[in-house]
Scaffold this motif. Structure first.
Motif, PDB file in Angstrom:
ATOM      1  N   CYS A  48      -5.655   9.968  -4.764  1.00  0.00           N
ATOM      2  CA  CYS A  48      -6.676  10.922  -4.351  1.00  0.00           C
ATOM      3  C   CYS A  48      -8.064  10.400  -4.730  1.00  0.00           C
ATOM      4  O   CYS A  48      -8.991  10.390  -3.921  1.00  0.00           O
ATOM      5  CB  CYS A  48      -6.418  12.277  -5.011  1.00  0.00           C
ATOM      6  N   TYR A  49      -8.201   9.942  -5.971  1.00  0.00           N
ATOM      7  CA  TYR A  49      -9.478   9.450  -6.472  1.00  0.00           C
ATOM      8  C   TYR A  49      -9.940   8.217  -5.690  1.00  0.00           C
ATOM      9  O   TYR A  49     -11.093   8.120  -5.280  1.00  0.00           O
ATOM     10  CB  TYR A  49      -9.340   9.125  -7.964  1.00  0.00           C
ATOM     11  N   ALA A  70      -2.819  11.514  -8.493  1.00  0.00           N
ATOM     12  CA  ALA A  70      -4.253  11.650  -8.718  1.00  0.00           C
ATOM     13  C   ALA A  70      -5.002  10.354  -8.441  1.00  0.00           C
ATOM     14  O   ALA A  70      -6.115  10.371  -7.919  1.00  0.00           O
ATOM     15  CB  ALA A  70      -4.510  12.120 -10.145  1.00  0.00           C
ATOM     16  N   GLY A  71      -4.401   9.223  -8.773  1.00  0.00           N
ATOM     17  CA  GLY A  71      -5.045   7.930  -8.539  1.00  0.00           C
ATOM     18  C   GLY A  71      -5.303   7.670  -7.067  1.00  0.00           C
ATOM     19  O   GLY A  71      -6.362   7.168  -6.685  1.00  0.00           O
ATOM     20  N   LEU A  75      -7.949  16.914  -2.287  1.00  0.00           N
ATOM     21  CA  LEU A  75      -9.307  16.399  -2.407  1.00  0.00           C
ATOM     22  C   LEU A  75     -10.286  17.493  -2.012  1.00  0.00           C
ATOM     23  O   LEU A  75     -10.216  18.045  -0.922  1.00  0.00           O
ATOM     24  CB  LEU A  75      -9.492  15.175  -1.513  1.00  0.00           C
ATOM     25  N   ASN A 116     -20.241  15.008  -4.222  1.00  0.00           N
ATOM     26  CA  ASN A 116     -19.353  14.945  -5.387  1.00  0.00           C
ATOM     27  C   ASN A 116     -17.967  15.383  -4.949  1.00  0.00           C
ATOM     28  O   ASN A 116     -17.813  16.089  -3.953  1.00  0.00           O
ATOM     29  CB  ASN A 116     -19.860  15.862  -6.500  1.00  0.00           C
ATOM     30  N   THR A 124     -13.663  16.258  -6.411  1.00  0.00           N
ATOM     31  CA  THR A 124     -12.663  16.410  -7.459  1.00  0.00           C
ATOM     32  C   THR A 124     -11.291  16.466  -6.788  1.00  0.00           C
ATOM     33  O   THR A 124     -11.182  16.802  -5.617  1.00  0.00           O
ATOM     34  CB  THR A 124     -12.917  17.674  -8.322  1.00  0.00           C
ATOM     35  N   CYS A 125     -10.282  16.101  -7.541  1.00  0.00           N
ATOM     36  CA  CYS A 125      -8.910  16.162  -7.054  1.00  0.00           C
ATOM     37  C   CYS A 125      -8.181  17.235  -7.856  1.00  0.00           C
ATOM     38  O   CYS A 125      -8.113  17.166  -9.081  1.00  0.00           O
ATOM     39  CB  CYS A 125      -8.223  14.819  -7.222  1.00  0.00           C
ATOM     40  N   ALA A 165     -11.163   9.164  -2.198  1.00  0.00           N
ATOM     41  CA  ALA A 165     -12.486   9.794  -2.244  1.00  0.00           C
ATOM     42  C   ALA A 165     -13.570   8.747  -2.444  1.00  0.00           C
ATOM     43  O   ALA A 165     -14.627   8.815  -1.805  1.00  0.00           O
ATOM     44  CB  ALA A 165     -12.532  10.834  -3.356  1.00  0.00           C
ATOM     45  N   GLN A 166     -13.333   7.777  -3.297  1.00  0.00           N
ATOM     46  CA  GLN A 166     -14.315   6.713  -3.504  1.00  0.00           C
ATOM     47  C   GLN A 166     -14.511   5.886  -2.238  1.00  0.00           C
ATOM     48  O   GLN A 166     -15.636   5.538  -1.888  1.00  0.00           O
ATOM     49  CB  GLN A 166     -13.890   5.814  -4.659  1.00  0.00           C
TER      50      GLN A 166
END
Length: 78
Positions: free
Chosen positions: A32-33, A29-30, A11, A52, A54-55, A36-37
């Motif tokens: 990680c996303y 990735a899911g 992240l 902002n 990104t992963c 972050a959210q």
């Protein structure tokens, strides 16, 4: 023949032109996303605008190496 790729997702927070390695690594990735959210929602809850993100996929156990170019036209002499 089965090929196994050992990968994890890092992240990264993006603040204007600065990139901050969160140090948080995830198996997919899911995950990680979603993390972050959730972190972004927590920041909003306390009145902080979330950055902002990104992963980035990287090889498991390897460090992220970033090469940044020196930006010309900066207001600061250093």
């Amino acid at each position: 023949m089965k090929i196994i790729i050992f990968m994890e997702f890092l992240l990264i927070w993006v603040l204007n032109t600065d990139i901050i390695d969160s140090g948080l690594r995830y198996n997919d990735a899911g995950e990680c996303y979603a993390s972050a959210q959730n972190i972004g929602k927590d920041l909003q809850y306390v009145g902080i605008s979330p950055p902002n993100f990104t992963c980035i996929p990287i090889k498991k156990g390897k460090e992220l190496r970033m090469f940044l170019r020196n930006e010309s036209g900066t207001r600061f002499p250093f």
